[in-house]
Design a protein around this motif. Sequence first.
Motif, PDB file in Angstrom:
ATOM      1  N   GLN A  83       0.836  -1.199   0.000  1.00  0.00           N
ATOM      2  CA  GLN A  83       0.000   0.000   0.000  1.00  0.00           C
ATOM      3  C   GLN A  83       0.872   1.250   0.000  1.00  0.00           C
ATOM      4  O   GLN A  83       0.539   2.247  -0.630  1.00  0.00           O
ATOM      5  CB  GLN A  83      -0.900  -0.031   1.241  1.00  0.00           C
ATOM      6  CG  GLN A  83      -1.990   0.985   1.257  1.00  0.00           C
ATOM      7  CD  GLN A  83      -2.957   0.718   2.387  1.00  0.00           C
ATOM      8  OE1 GLN A  83      -3.348  -0.417   2.637  1.00  0.00           O
ATOM      9  NE2 GLN A  83      -3.330   1.770   3.079  1.00  0.00           N
ATOM     10  N   TYR A  95       2.006   2.174  -3.479  1.00  0.00           N
ATOM     11  CA  TYR A  95       0.937   2.860  -4.215  1.00  0.00           C
ATOM     12  C   TYR A  95       0.841   4.325  -3.799  1.00  0.00           C
ATOM     13  O   TYR A  95       0.751   5.215  -4.642  1.00  0.00           O
ATOM     14  CB  TYR A  95      -0.415   2.176  -3.999  1.00  0.00           C
ATOM     15  CG  TYR A  95      -0.609   0.963  -4.848  1.00  0.00           C
ATOM     16  CD1 TYR A  95      -1.095   1.074  -6.144  1.00  0.00           C
ATOM     17  CD2 TYR A  95      -0.309  -0.307  -4.371  1.00  0.00           C
ATOM     18  CE1 TYR A  95      -1.273  -0.035  -6.944  1.00  0.00           C
ATOM     19  CE2 TYR A  95      -0.477  -1.426  -5.165  1.00  0.00           C
ATOM     20  CZ  TYR A  95      -0.966  -1.289  -6.447  1.00  0.00           C
ATOM     21  OH  TYR A  95      -1.133  -2.387  -7.228  1.00  0.00           O
ATOM     22  N   ASN A  96       0.840   4.585  -2.486  1.00  0.00           N
ATOM     23  CA  ASN A  96       0.734   5.964  -2.014  1.00  0.00           C
ATOM     24  C   ASN A  96       1.942   6.793  -2.423  1.00  0.00           C
ATOM     25  O   ASN A  96       1.799   7.943  -2.846  1.00  0.00           O
ATOM     26  CB  ASN A  96       0.558   6.000  -0.492  1.00  0.00           C
ATOM     27  CG  ASN A  96      -0.879   5.831  -0.087  1.00  0.00           C
ATOM     28  OD1 ASN A  96      -1.745   6.543  -0.567  1.00  0.00           O
ATOM     29  ND2 ASN A  96      -1.146   4.880   0.792  1.00  0.00           N
ATOM     30  N   TYR A 134      -9.943  10.779  -7.674  1.00  0.00           N
ATOM     31  CA  TYR A 134      -9.463   9.432  -7.343  1.00  0.00           C
ATOM     32  C   TYR A 134      -9.159   9.333  -5.845  1.00  0.00           C
ATOM     33  O   TYR A 134      -9.586   8.392  -5.178  1.00  0.00           O
ATOM     34  CB  TYR A 134      -8.210   9.121  -8.178  1.00  0.00           C
ATOM     35  CG  TYR A 134      -7.481   7.886  -7.748  1.00  0.00           C
ATOM     36  CD1 TYR A 134      -7.901   6.628  -8.162  1.00  0.00           C
ATOM     37  CD2 TYR A 134      -6.361   7.967  -6.927  1.00  0.00           C
ATOM     38  CE1 TYR A 134      -7.230   5.481  -7.764  1.00  0.00           C
ATOM     39  CE2 TYR A 134      -5.688   6.837  -6.525  1.00  0.00           C
ATOM     40  CZ  TYR A 134      -6.115   5.595  -6.942  1.00  0.00           C
ATOM     41  OH  TYR A 134      -5.451   4.474  -6.532  1.00  0.00           O
ATOM     42  N   VAL A 143     -11.076   6.969  -3.044  1.00  0.00           N
ATOM     43  CA  VAL A 143     -10.321   6.007  -2.234  1.00  0.00           C
ATOM     44  C   VAL A 143     -10.485   6.325  -0.743  1.00  0.00           C
ATOM     45  O   VAL A 143     -10.617   5.412   0.082  1.00  0.00           O
ATOM     46  CB  VAL A 143      -8.837   5.986  -2.657  1.00  0.00           C
ATOM     47  CG1 VAL A 143      -7.987   5.186  -1.687  1.00  0.00           C
ATOM     48  CG2 VAL A 143      -8.702   5.436  -4.069  1.00  0.00           C
ATOM     49  N   TYR A 171     -13.885   5.111   0.406  1.00  0.00           N
ATOM     50  CA  TYR A 171     -13.830   3.649   0.560  1.00  0.00           C
ATOM     51  C   TYR A 171     -13.072   3.286   1.837  1.00  0.00           C
ATOM     52  O   TYR A 171     -13.511   2.426   2.602  1.00  0.00           O
ATOM     53  CB  TYR A 171     -13.172   3.009  -0.664  1.00  0.00           C
ATOM     54  CG  TYR A 171     -13.105   1.509  -0.574  1.00  0.00           C
ATOM     55  CD1 TYR A 171     -14.224   0.735  -0.879  1.00  0.00           C
ATOM     56  CD2 TYR A 171     -11.948   0.863  -0.169  1.00  0.00           C
ATOM     57  CE1 TYR A 171     -14.182  -0.642  -0.781  1.00  0.00           C
ATOM     58  CE2 TYR A 171     -11.896  -0.508  -0.074  1.00  0.00           C
ATOM     59  CZ  TYR A 171     -13.006  -1.263  -0.380  1.00  0.00           C
ATOM     60  OH  TYR A 171     -12.962  -2.621  -0.275  1.00  0.00           O
TER      61      TYR A 171
END
Length: 123
Positions: free
Chosen positions: A54, A57-58, A87, A91, A94
Amino acid sequence: MEILTLFLVALVALEHIGIAVLEIFAAPEKQAAAFDMSLDFVKQKNAQTALSNQGIYNGMLGLLILAMILFFTGPVLKTIMILLMIYIIVVAVYGAFTATKKILYLQGLPALIALIFVLVFYK
């Protein structure tokens, strides 16, 4: 106001790079506190792998936002900023439902503010 808008978008990018550093390199105690997870969970090998994944990705998202500010201008930059801020907001929503509500405020709110500035002040 365009400079302020770019500055706010860059802050969103730097925030994501900071989150990546926490997810990849921080001690499990700091990760557990930062992400509202139990220390026992965070110390597990699978949790560390997931956090690192993760984090990549960040971090890459933050670098992408900064690169986009450097390499694009005008309407193309505006479109890209709008898409990336949306986006991040999606996110964050979510994440608020699936992980912790604090994500909505820490990641979603700055992106929402930046999005508003892009829509209103960036030409």
